[in-house]
Each structure stands twice: as structure tokens, then as C-alpha cells.
Design a protein around this motif. Structure first.
Motif, PDB file in Angstrom:
ATOM      1  N   VAL A  95       0.839  -1.204   0.000  1.00 40.43           N
ATOM      2  CA  VAL A  95       0.000   0.000   0.000  1.00 40.43           C
ATOM      3  C   VAL A  95       0.874   1.254   0.000  1.00 40.43           C
ATOM      4  O   VAL A  95       0.603   2.210  -0.740  1.00 40.43           O
ATOM      5  N   SER A  96       1.911   1.276   0.804  1.00 38.26           N
ATOM      6  CA  SER A  96       2.755   2.473   0.895  1.00 38.26           C
ATOM      7  C   SER A  96       3.467   2.762  -0.420  1.00 38.26           C
ATOM      8  O   SER A  96       3.546   3.925  -0.853  1.00 38.26           O
ATOM      9  N   VAL A  97       3.970   1.727  -1.081  1.00 39.43           N
ATOM     10  CA  VAL A  97       4.650   1.924  -2.367  1.00 39.43           C
ATOM     11  C   VAL A  97       3.655   2.382  -3.426  1.00 39.43           C
ATOM     12  O   VAL A  97       3.962   3.277  -4.242  1.00 39.43           O
ATOM     13  N   GLU A 119      -4.706  13.348  -3.186  1.00 37.58           N
ATOM     14  CA  GLU A 119      -4.123  14.513  -2.531  1.00 37.58           C
ATOM     15  C   GLU A 119      -4.982  14.958  -1.351  1.00 37.58           C
ATOM     16  O   GLU A 119      -4.466  15.484  -0.357  1.00 37.58           O
ATOM     17  N   HIS A 120      -6.270  14.719  -1.429  1.00 28.03           N
ATOM     18  CA  HIS A 120      -7.178  15.143  -0.369  1.00 28.03           C
ATOM     19  C   HIS A 120      -7.114  14.231   0.857  1.00 28.03           C
ATOM     20  O   HIS A 120      -7.767  14.507   1.861  1.00 28.03           O
ATOM     21  N   THR A 121      -6.326  13.137   0.764  1.00 28.71           N
ATOM     22  CA  THR A 121      -6.152  12.273   1.928  1.00 28.71           C
ATOM     23  C   THR A 121      -4.983  12.716   2.797  1.00 28.71           C
ATOM     24  O   THR A 121      -4.750  12.122   3.852  1.00 28.71           O
ATOM     25  N   GLN A 122      -4.251  13.728   2.362  1.00 30.16           N
ATOM     26  CA  GLN A 122      -3.088  14.195   3.111  1.00 30.16           C
ATOM     27  C   GLN A 122      -3.515  15.235   4.150  1.00 30.16           C
ATOM     28  O   GLN A 122      -4.330  16.112   3.877  1.00 30.16           O
ATOM     29  N   PHE A 141       0.399   5.877   4.057  1.00 27.43           N
ATOM     30  CA  PHE A 141      -0.100   6.937   3.185  1.00 27.43           C
ATOM     31  C   PHE A 141       0.805   8.163   3.123  1.00 27.43           C
ATOM     32  O   PHE A 141       0.474   9.112   2.422  1.00 27.43           O
ATOM     33  N   CYS A 142       1.909   8.148   3.829  1.00 29.36           N
ATOM     34  CA  CYS A 142       2.845   9.270   3.763  1.00 29.36           C
ATOM     35  C   CYS A 142       3.953   8.946   2.765  1.00 29.36           C
ATOM     36  O   CYS A 142       4.730   8.010   2.985  1.00 29.36           O
ATOM     37  N   PRO A 162       5.476  16.506   5.763  1.00 25.80           N
ATOM     38  CA  PRO A 162       6.071  15.469   4.903  1.00 25.80           C
ATOM     39  C   PRO A 162       5.508  15.440   3.487  1.00 25.80           C
ATOM     40  O   PRO A 162       6.260  15.272   2.528  1.00 25.80           O
ATOM     41  N   TYR A 163       4.199  15.624   3.338  1.00 26.59           N
ATOM     42  CA  TYR A 163       3.622  15.593   1.993  1.00 26.59           C
ATOM     43  C   TYR A 163       4.066  16.801   1.181  1.00 26.59           C
ATOM     44  O   TYR A 163       4.423  16.675   0.007  1.00 26.59           O
ATOM     45  N   SER A 164       4.062  17.975   1.788  1.00 28.08           N
ATOM     46  CA  SER A 164       4.484  19.185   1.080  1.00 28.08           C
ATOM     47  C   SER A 164       5.954  19.097   0.675  1.00 28.08           C
ATOM     48  O   SER A 164       6.335  19.508  -0.422  1.00 28.08           O
ATOM     49  N   MET A 165       6.776  18.550   1.567  1.00 29.64           N
ATOM     50  CA  MET A 165       8.197  18.409   1.258  1.00 29.64           C
ATOM     51  C   MET A 165       8.409  17.486   0.067  1.00 29.64           C
ATOM     52  O   MET A 165       9.182  17.795  -0.854  1.00 29.64           O
ATOM     53  N   TYR A 166       7.705  16.352   0.065  1.00 29.79           N
ATOM     54  CA  TYR A 166       7.892  15.397  -1.024  1.00 29.79           C
ATOM     55  C   TYR A 166       7.342  15.932  -2.338  1.00 29.79           C
ATOM     56  O   TYR A 166       7.992  15.826  -3.387  1.00 29.79           O
ATOM     57  N   SER A 167       6.139  16.497  -2.312  1.00 29.86           N
ATOM     58  CA  SER A 167       5.546  17.004  -3.548  1.00 29.86           C
ATOM     59  C   SER A 167       6.364  18.162  -4.122  1.00 29.86           C
ATOM     60  O   SER A 167       6.487  18.292  -5.349  1.00 29.86           O
ATOM     61  N   ALA A 168       6.940  19.003  -3.252  1.00 26.04           N
ATOM     62  CA  ALA A 168       7.786  20.094  -3.736  1.00 26.04           C
ATOM     63  C   ALA A 168       9.035  19.555  -4.418  1.00 26.04           C
ATOM     64  O   ALA A 168       9.485  20.092  -5.444  1.00 26.04           O
ATOM     65  N   PHE A 169       9.607  18.483  -3.885  1.00 22.46           N
ATOM     66  CA  PHE A 169      10.781  17.873  -4.509  1.00 22.46           C
ATOM     67  C   PHE A 169      10.428  17.314  -5.886  1.00 22.46           C
ATOM     68  O   PHE A 169      11.196  17.469  -6.844  1.00 22.46           O
ATOM     69  N   VAL A 170       9.278  16.672  -5.991  1.00 22.19           N
ATOM     70  CA  VAL A 170       8.859  16.121  -7.286  1.00 22.19           C
ATOM     71  C   VAL A 170       8.636  17.240  -8.293  1.00 22.19           C
ATOM     72  O   VAL A 170       9.082  17.155  -9.454  1.00 22.19           O
TER      73      VAL A 170
END
Length: 334
Positions: A14-16, A41-44, A75-76, A134-142
Motif C-alpha cells: 500500500v505504501s509503495v 491529494e485530499h487524503t493528506q 499513506f505518507c 512530509p507531503y508538502s516536502m515530497y511534492s515540492a521535490f517532485v
């Protein structure tokens, strides 16, 4: 335990899958994934909080109260990055340095970080939450790093197809971020990955605001990690597998507020002494039970009174015997 192998495999799958969908969501140049999986995205949690989505926040609070910090384990997307870095770090080391060990919670640091993020969200200063969430950090990197690279690769493949006539690929308009944005994204993600390489998941239990909020609820979650002290032989394999550093085998206690629900500890115990369950183990040895219930207290008092009475009776008997022996000795002497 073999019974938990499936649970751990499900957690990893699930995480992957969630991390892959979130990556595709931000890296693609079309709306294909966005249209089909944009709901994820709305689950974050932090984006939901910024959008004032009380339903999402309530959902995760209820799920955490029931099952612990499964958001952090499944989910993170930053959790997947940390798990990969932690695994590679342990594989690269040899000897005892490969093992994790229990460490006391950094409660003050956790709540200070949460307070800073809350104040910034309230005042509209979003750069700090963007760095610590954590979600903002990862999405910004992508967005800032991976998406431009993907665009350049796409255009290179398109140009080669035009040159050779072998295929046709649509060109995309590559939009690059500022140097500051790129540097901030790289440094932030690299810092978390390096800390995970060295020590598992310290970010989740020190400065992550989401982890702190969920930790307050998961400390008393229904389903939790529990140690059977009647079966435990203190081999410490569960402690050495815990990347959250939350298993204290001195007291046989698992800090539920810091447990990220990775289930690694459940699959390494050779004694089947650690469980994921809704109840807590009651010790089989009465001398190890807590004396905080009236029944136990009365039983202890009664047993103490009986023992004292028995001791007094034995003492009186010994005195009478000694007096008899003394009288007989005197009469013989006379």
C-alpha cells in the motif's frame, strides 16, 4: 512471527502504491493521472487542514485511534523515502551498528515544532509548514526537481524519434523552479533521507507536525503493539528492528505515540512474544501484578494478617517448648 508476514507485506504494498501515485500525480504533464487519482491529494493531512477539510482530519483521527499511526506507515510518501534510506543504511553497515536501540522521547522538541507550524499556518507564513510537512516536502521535490528532469527526458526522446522517424512523442513545455526552490527541496529531502540512513525514522518523531498530532491519539489506540512478558526472553530483536526507537525492553513497554506502524518488530521475534492486538497482556505471576485494585489490596492484607498470626503462634509454641526443656533440666539437676 509468520502470522504477521502478510500484514507487513500489505503495509509495504500500500505504501509503495500510494507513493507511486503521488509521484505520477505531480510529475506528469498531462491530466491523465490527475483526473483518475487526483483525490489522493485530499487524503493528506496538512493540505486538508489548509483547505479546512474537517472530514479528512476526522477520518485520520478515527483511524489512528483504532489502528495507530497507519497514515505514517502507508499513506505518507516521505515515509517510503525514509524506509528505503533506512534499509539501505542498515545494509551498508556491519556489526552492532546495524541495530536500532531504544531512546527516550523528545517530547519538548516535538511540541515546539508543532506549535511553530500551527502559528505559521494561522498567520499565513506557509514556507515553514511547507518545509516540515512530509507531503508538502515530497511534492515540492517532485515538482521542483523530478518534473523538469522528466520533461527534458521526454523532449529528448521526442527529438530522437523525429530524427530517426521511429516514433512520435509529444513535446512538453518544461517549467523550472527558481534556484532557491530547487536548493530548498533538495536540502530538505536529503536531510530527511540522511537521518533515515543513519537512524531510521527520527524525523517522524522529532519535528514532523503530522507525526506529533497523530502520536497524541495513537498513544492510546485500540490496536497496538503489545509484548507478552511471559514469553519474552529479552533477545532484543524487536528493539533492534524498531526504526522509531520506541520499544523499551527494560520495562517491556512500546511507546504507542512514536510507533509508526511499520510492523517490522512483529516478524523478527523468535519467541512469538510480540503482538498487534486490541488487548493488553495480563501477567501470569501474581507477584508482578500492580497492587492498585481493591481486590488485590484486600487479598494482600488478609494474607499478611494470616502470616502474622501464624508467626505469632509459632513463636508462642517455641517459647513453651523451651520452658518445658528448662524445667526438665532443673528437675534432673535437683
Amino acid at each position: 512471527m509468520k502470522r504477521y508476514q502478510g500484514l507487513k507485506a500489505m503495509r509495504i504494498t500500500v505504501s509503495v502504491a500510494v507513493a507511486a501515485v503521488i509521484t505520477l500525480l505531480w510529475i506528469e504533464y498531462s491530466d491523465l493521472v490527475l483526473g483518475a487519482m487526483g483525490w489522493i491529494e485530499h487524503t493528506q493531512i496538512i493540505p486538508a487542514g489548509m483547505a479546512l477539510s474537517g472530514v479528512t482530519i476526522l477520518f485520520w483521527l478515527v483511524m489512528t485511534a483504532l489502528f495507530g499511526r497507519i497514515y505514517c506507515s502507508m499513506f505518507c510518501p516521505l515515509g517510503v523515502v525514509q524506509d528505503v534510506a533506512a534499509r539501505l543504511g542498515r545494509m551498508s553497515r556491519k556489526g552492532s551498528r546495524r541495530d536500532y536501540h531504544y531512546s527516550p522521547p523528545m517530547t519538548r522538541l516535538r511540541y515546539c515544532s508543532l506549535a511553530v507550524v500551527a502559528v505559521c499556518l494561522f498567520t499565513g507564513l506557509l514556507i515553514i509548514p511547507a518545509i516540515l510537512d512530509p507531503y508538502s516536502m515530497y511534492s515540492a521535490f517532485v515538482l521542483n526537481v523530478l518534473k523538469p528532469v522528466w520533461g527534458w527526458v521526454n523532449n529528448a526522446v521526442a527529438a530522437f524519434g523525429v530524427y530517426t522517424g521511429w516514433w512520435t512523442v509529444t513535446y512538453v513545455s518544461v517549467i523550472t523552479a527558481s534556484l532557491f526552490g530547487i536548493a530548498l527541496s533538495v536540502v530538505s529531502l536529503a536531510g530527511v533521507a540522511v537521518s533515515a540512513w543513519i537512524s531510521g525514522r527520527p524525523f517522524c518523531n522529532t519535528i514532523c507536525p503530522v507525526g506529533t498530532v497523530l502520536g497524541v491519539v495513537s498513544a492510546r489506540s485500540l490496536w497496538h503493539i503489545d509484548i507478552d512478558t511471559d514469553l519474552c526472553t529479552n533477545c532484543r530483536k524487536c528493539e533492534h528492528a524498531c526504526k522509531a526507537h520506541c520499544i523499551d525492553l527494560t520495562d517491556h513497554v512500546v511507546d504507542g505515540s512514536r510507533c509508526v506502524g511499520c510492523f517490522d518488530c512483529l516478524t523478527v521475534c523468535p519467541d512469538d512474544a510480540i503482538f498487534y492486538r486490541p488487548d493488553r497482556k495480563q501477567l501470569s505471576l501474581p507477584m508482578m501484578q500492580s497492587l492498585d485494585s481493591p481486590e488485590i489490596g484486600r487479598a494482600s492484607a488478609c494474607s499478611g494478617t494470616s502470616a502474622s498470626a501464624s508467626m505469632n503462634t509459632d513463636t508462642k509454641g517455641m517459647k513453651n517448648a523451651l520452658n518445658t526443656i528448662s524445667d526438665e533440666t532443673i528437675s534432673r539437676t535437683s
